[in-house]
Scaffold this motif. Structure first.
Motif, mmCIF file in Angstrom:
data_model
loop_
_atom_site.group_PDB
_atom_site.id
_atom_site.type_symbol
_atom_site.label_atom_id
_atom_site.label_comp_id
_atom_site.label_asym_id
_atom_site.label_seq_id
_atom_site.Cartn_x
_atom_site.Cartn_y
_atom_site.Cartn_z
ATOM 1 N N ALA A 193 0.840 -1.208 0.000
ATOM 2 C CA ALA A 193 0.000 0.000 0.000
ATOM 3 C C ALA A 193 0.873 1.256 0.000
ATOM 4 C CB ALA A 193 -0.930 -0.015 1.213
ATOM 5 N N GLU A 194 2.028 1.162 0.705
ATOM 6 C CA GLU A 194 2.930 2.317 0.793
ATOM 7 C C GLU A 194 3.584 2.626 -0.554
ATOM 8 O OE1 GLU A 194 6.916 3.733 3.306
ATOM 9 O OE2 GLU A 194 6.116 1.697 3.558
ATOM 10 N N GLU A 198 -0.918 4.448 -1.416
ATOM 11 C CA GLU A 198 -2.293 4.329 -0.911
ATOM 12 C C GLU A 198 -2.322 3.846 0.543
ATOM 13 O OE1 GLU A 198 -4.765 5.423 -2.430
ATOM 14 O OE2 GLU A 198 -4.484 5.288 -4.596
ATOM 15 N N SER A 199 -1.365 4.270 1.355
ATOM 16 C CA SER A 199 -1.292 3.826 2.750
ATOM 17 C C SER A 199 -2.548 4.170 3.535
ATOM 18 C CB SER A 199 -0.073 4.446 3.442
ATOM 19 O OG SER A 199 1.118 3.923 2.897
ATOM 20 N N ASP A 200 -3.202 5.293 3.171
ATOM 21 C CA ASP A 200 -4.399 5.704 3.901
ATOM 22 C C ASP A 200 -5.601 4.812 3.586
ATOM 23 O OD1 ASP A 200 -4.392 6.713 1.290
ATOM 24 O OD2 ASP A 200 -5.849 8.275 1.803
ATOM 25 N N LYS A 201 -5.462 3.959 2.568
ATOM 26 C CA LYS A 201 -6.552 3.049 2.191
ATOM 27 C C LYS A 201 -6.144 1.592 2.415
ATOM 28 C CE LYS A 201 -8.920 5.996 -1.168
ATOM 29 N NZ LYS A 201 -8.077 7.202 -1.064
ATOM 30 N N LEU A 202 -5.290 1.361 3.414
ATOM 31 C CA LEU A 202 -4.770 0.012 3.665
ATOM 32 C C LEU A 202 -5.883 -0.999 3.880
ATOM 33 C CD1 LEU A 202 -2.528 -2.047 4.258
ATOM 34 C CD2 LEU A 202 -2.517 -1.237 6.630
ATOM 35 N N ASP A 204 -9.140 -0.902 2.987
ATOM 36 C CA ASP A 204 -9.878 -1.131 1.740
ATOM 37 C C ASP A 204 -9.054 -1.986 0.785
ATOM 38 O OD1 ASP A 204 -12.033 0.401 2.586
ATOM 39 O OD2 ASP A 204 -11.226 2.254 1.737
ATOM 40 N N PHE A 205 -7.763 -1.705 0.744
ATOM 41 C CA PHE A 205 -6.849 -2.443 -0.129
ATOM 42 C C PHE A 205 -6.794 -3.924 0.252
ATOM 43 C CE2 PHE A 205 -2.406 -3.958 -0.613
ATOM 44 C CZ PHE A 205 -2.292 -3.919 -1.996
ATOM 45 N N ASP A 226 -13.639 1.161 -6.839
ATOM 46 C CA ASP A 226 -14.845 1.648 -6.150
ATOM 47 C C ASP A 226 -14.504 2.264 -4.791
ATOM 48 O OD1 ASP A 226 -16.343 0.788 -8.274
ATOM 49 O OD2 ASP A 226 -17.010 -1.077 -7.312
ATOM 50 N N LYS A 227 -13.402 1.787 -4.178
ATOM 51 C CA LYS A 227 -12.990 2.308 -2.863
ATOM 52 C C LYS A 227 -12.073 3.533 -2.996
ATOM 53 C CE LYS A 227 -14.960 -0.761 -0.112
ATOM 54 N NZ LYS A 227 -15.959 -0.383 0.916
ATOM 55 N N GLY A 228 -11.845 3.975 -4.218
ATOM 56 C CA GLY A 228 -11.058 5.189 -4.409
ATOM 57 C C GLY A 228 -9.584 4.973 -4.643
ATOM 58 N N ILE A 229 -9.168 3.733 -4.851
ATOM 59 C CA ILE A 229 -7.759 3.455 -5.153
ATOM 60 C C ILE A 229 -7.539 3.688 -6.645
ATOM 61 C CG2 ILE A 229 -5.965 1.665 -5.155
ATOM 62 C CD1 ILE A 229 -7.418 0.414 -2.740
ATOM 63 N N SER A 230 -6.541 4.463 -6.999
ATOM 64 C CA SER A 230 -6.360 4.910 -8.379
ATOM 65 C C SER A 230 -5.937 3.771 -9.308
ATOM 66 C CB SER A 230 -5.307 6.016 -8.438
ATOM 67 O OG SER A 230 -4.022 5.485 -8.125
ATOM 68 N N GLU A 231 -6.223 3.969 -10.606
ATOM 69 C CA GLU A 231 -5.838 2.974 -11.611
ATOM 70 C C GLU A 231 -4.327 2.797 -11.674
ATOM 71 O OE1 GLU A 231 -7.428 2.771 -15.554
ATOM 72 O OE2 GLU A 231 -9.282 3.783 -14.939
ATOM 73 N N SER A 232 -3.587 3.913 -11.550
ATOM 74 C CA SER A 232 -2.119 3.828 -11.615
ATOM 75 C C SER A 232 -1.573 3.032 -10.436
ATOM 76 C CB SER A 232 -1.513 5.234 -11.631
ATOM 77 O OG SER A 232 -1.879 5.953 -10.456
#
Length: 458
Positions: A193-194, A198-202, A204-205, A226-232
């Motif tokens: 996630a780091e 996307e560490s703030d969405k751990l 959800d990830f 859907d949880k806001g994690i980007s495509e990249s």
């Protein structure tokens, strides 16, 4: 009008044979728990709601069975919540207790309440039912039995090594070969996630990633989006969907992927420690595998994560799992109490053993010998032998009624009772008992003492 006999969906009745098979599994597990130094405890079937709520994540909270307060529960209902149809606030005002969702959180509560009576590190095991408001399906029930073992008060990785050995020992004893012990580390997931930012969405990830075997790669990616994690970000973790090779190969790939993550490197070091130890302590029948997509949605895991898969020829979800939690008791005010634990899914193990026909044949035998009832005098004569057989730990019973011989023999046959004793007037006069082997049909007469000897050694 009589009500229709039924039970709630997701629950089951168990026949005598099914209970015997379940006891075979639980006693095997319990035997190994004790061999590894674990002590038994029990906790209540239901807990205070605030003990359980908020400990399993949003998905887990929805699956907790809530118990309505006794009496006029609506009297204390939150009127604003009722009018506004706020089910969460309404539930908390009319339900103060809930059925336990698992054994781990109640165990953490137990440790905090009894901390002055416990010698740490504390190794405990528990075999009790738990309850989840889940959608019933094969291998998934609303009431089921968990068999848990935990060590709390130690952060030593030798505990993880021993738990892997414990899994291997139990499944070897059950003759369930080909089991895979999947392992990951929460720090690996934090590192992933780091590195993708996307560490703030751990949470959800990890919740999405944990569903890979259920909804597939595309389903996981869609949920992440859907949880806001980007495509990249999702593109950057593409390699983890195609991790192949043995444990060492996967470790090497992770080192490259997580080279810029300190916490990820810590997770790799912990996995390497466990792997190297087990190279010196080979497993008997299980296989250890590194699964970087293994997340398990429970919020409290902080280190190693385990999940057990049945042999590939059986289509079944996980039959066990667990992991390391560094501060589970902190939710009840006791800080810095590291622990690690595992669980065996008895109900799913049962289904696997049944499908593979691995239950021992002797489980079917409940009573060893049935005495035929020819009448009052003959029954009393039979009971004299039955009483001594029971004293000698031989399971014996008298057919309660002086029914027709065919009915009594059919009863013995249907119950798979291996021996039948016929003792009528002539046997009483000769002070003998006529023993029939139900499998071979052979018959022979014995004195009471010889009968007891025969049935004790048979």
């Amino acid at each position: 009008m009589a009500s229709k006999a039924s039970i709630p969906k997701g629950t089951r009745d168990f026949s005598p044979l099914e209970v015997s098979k379940r006891q075979y599994i639980s006693s095997t597990i319990q035997e190994h728990f004790k061999t590894f130094g674990f002590q038994p405890i029990e906790t209540p079937t239901f807990e205070n709601s605030d003990t359980l709520m908020g400990k399993y994540g949003e998905e887990g909270d929805r699956l907790i069975f809530k118990i309505l307060n006794s009496g006029d529960y609506l009297k204390k209902a939150n009127s604003e919540a009722y009018q506004g149809k706020d089910s969460v606030r309404l539930a908390s005002s009319i339900s103060e207790k809930a059925l336990k969702y698992d054994l781990t959180v109640p165990f953490a509560r137990y440790v905090v309440q009894h901390q002055n009576e416990i010698d740490f590190p504390f190794k405990r095991f528990q075999i009790q039912n738990v309850y989840r408001a889940d959608r019933p399906q094969r291998g998934r029930f609303r009431e089921f039995t968990q068999c848990d073992a935990d060590v709390i008060g130690s952060d030593s990785l030798w505990q993880e090594v021993e738990f892997i050995q414990l899994y291997d020992s139990v499944f070897t004893s059950l003759k369930l070969e080909g089991v895979t012990i999947k392992m990951n580390n929460r720090k690996i997931l934090s590192g992933l996630a780091e590195v993708i930012g996307e560490s703030d969405k751990l949470i959800d990830f990890t919740v999405a990633l944990d569903k890979l075997d259920k909804i597939g790669e595309e389903g996981v990616k869609k949920e992440m989006l859907d949880k806001g994690i980007s495509e990249s970000a999702i593109e950057n973790i593409q390699p983890i969907f195609n991790f192949n090779g043995d444990f060492a190969t996967k470790i090497s790939l992770l080192k490259s992927l997580l080279s810029n993550s300190e916490i990820g490197q810590q997770g790799i070091e912990e996995l390497e420690f466990i792997q190297k130890a087990l190279q010196e302590l080979p497993l008997k029948t299980a296989t250890l595998d590194l699964d970087v997509t293994l997340a398990r949605g429970l919020n409290y895991y902080t280190g190693a994560i385990f999940e057990i898969s049945a042999p590939a020829k059986v289509k079944m979800g996980s039959i066990g799992g667990g992991g390391r939690y560094d501060d589970l008791t902190g939710i009840f005010g006791l800080k810095n109490m590291s622990g690690v634990g595992i669980s065996f899914g008895l109900d799913r193990i049962y289904l696997v053993l049944e499908e593979l026909d691995l239950f021992p044949e002797e489980i079917k035998e409940t009573t060893k010998v049935l005495f035929i009832n020819f009448g009052e005098e003959e029954a009393l004569y039979a009971l004299k032998a039955i009483t001594e057989l029971r004293t000698a730990s031989v399971s014996a019973e008298l057919y309660p009624d002086a029914a027709k011989m065919k009915k009594q023999m059919t009863y013995a046959d249907k119950r798979s009772i291996p021996y039948v004793v016929l003792a009528g007037g002539s046997e009483m006069q000769s002070e003998v008992y006529n023993l029939k082997n139900m499998k071979t049909g052979e018959q022979a007469s014995y004195t009471k003492d010889d009968l007891i000897k025969k049935l004790t050694i048979s």
